[in-house]
Enzyme design. Structure first.
Site, PDB file in Angstrom:
ATOM      1  CG  ASP A   1     -13.520 -42.665 -38.415  1.00  0.00           C
ATOM      2  OD1 ASP A   1     -13.760 -43.457 -39.244  1.00  0.00           O
ATOM      3  OD2 ASP A   1     -12.258 -42.836 -37.756  1.00  0.00           O
TER       4      ASP A   1
ATOM      5  CG  ASP B   1      -4.795 -24.304 -24.236  1.00  0.00           C
ATOM      6  OD1 ASP B   1      -4.584 -23.152 -23.545  1.00  0.00           O
ATOM      7  OD2 ASP B   1      -4.111 -24.662 -25.123  1.00  0.00           O
TER       8      ASP B   1
END
Length: 292
Positions: A73, A177
């Site tokens: 991909d 995060d």
């Protein structure tokens, strides 16, 4: 549909079996009467006077009427950066692991004849427009999969303020995060791993998925494709935060900077040769390769 006449073939030769598969693909396309264009950098590996080698990406993508990638991909995402603005449709042959975006596996090359027969469909998928405002400077980028806001090492939480751009108002502040903004195509990539929803790629919407948010109530959010989202981010220790687009381009975000996320007017076009729904593809990919 009319048949294609010229294919830009882009192999990722770091993938096992990609070189041999690319030779077979080129041979099949030539037998179908198609012309082949490739990067000049590959001339030593593909010694054929029937292949036109192009000096740069501009020449390569302008010389074809379709793009065929042989890899994972990531190979398709790299090619889409150049193909999408020129409305050149893509077909991926999967040499990676899951390969959600790729249309064919190496054992399905018989279906390539449909490219010249006109027996295919074109599926258009939305992209994201990412605008980085730093002082008076504006930098515009486009993403097929996602834009990820994070601290480089992810060793400390960052504060991310999210609003609807203009006068529409503040939404929330994440202490996390990071934060992923993805297209429906990208919903099966990093966003899925972070707990985001799977969205049918033909839809138009913007997904926002927190990464390890320090909150009991942080959940993914789906925005209308008409929305323009405004984001600013900072870290307690004053170190820089980054926005990474499709895992390729990274831009540093300062505390005073703003990132604007919206639906791009540019779309990526994919060639569809199979009569399979996205949900069948999803099921097959996880059953066949997701357990490996």
């Amino acid at each position: 549909m009319k048949g294609f006449k010229t294919a830009a073939v882009i192999p990722n030769l770091t993938k096992k079996g990609a070189y041999q598969t690319s030779l077979e693909v080129i041979n099949r396309l030539m037998k179908l009467g198609m012309d082949i264009v490739m990067s000049e950098k590959l001339r030593d590996r593909y010694k054929s006077d029937r292949i036109k080698f192009c000096k740069d990406n501009d020449e390569l993508f302008n010389s074809c009427d379709m793009v065929l990638t042989i890899g994972g991909d990531g190979t398709i995402i790299h090619a889409a950066r150049h193909a999408a603005p020129l409305d050149k449709p893509l077909l991926g042959i999967n040499m990676g692991r899951l390969g959600f975006v790729a249309e064919l596996e190496p054992n399905e090359l018989d279906m390539l004849s449909r490219l010249t027969d006109g027996d295919y469909n074109i599926e258009k998928r939305m992209m994201l427009k990412i605008v980085h405002k730093s002082g008076d400077k504006l930098t515009e980028l486009h993403a097929m999969n996602d834009a990820v806001i994070s601290r480089g090492s992810l060793s400390r939480l960052i504060d991310i303020d999210v609003s609807l751009a203009g006068e529409r108002g503040y939404i929330c502040t994440y202490r996390a995060d990071g934060l992923i903004f993805s297209t429906p195509t990208g919903s099966s990539a990093y966003s899925l791993a972070a707990g985001g929803p799977v969205v049918e790629p033909a839809m138009k919407c913007i997904l926002m998925t927190p990464v390890c948010s320090h909150s009991l109530f942080a959940r993914p959010v789906v925005f209308s494709h008409h929305s323009e989202i405004s984001v600013s981010a900072s870290c307690d220790d004053g170190t820089h935060v980054y926005v990474t687009v499709d895992g390729i381009k990274t831009v540093t975000i300062k505390k005073e900077d703003t990132i604007f996320i919206s639906c791009s007017q540019t779309e990526t076009e994919f060639i569809k040769l199979k009569d399979k729904t996205f949900y069948r593809v999803l099921k097959d990919k996880f059953n066949e390769k997701g357990r490996q």
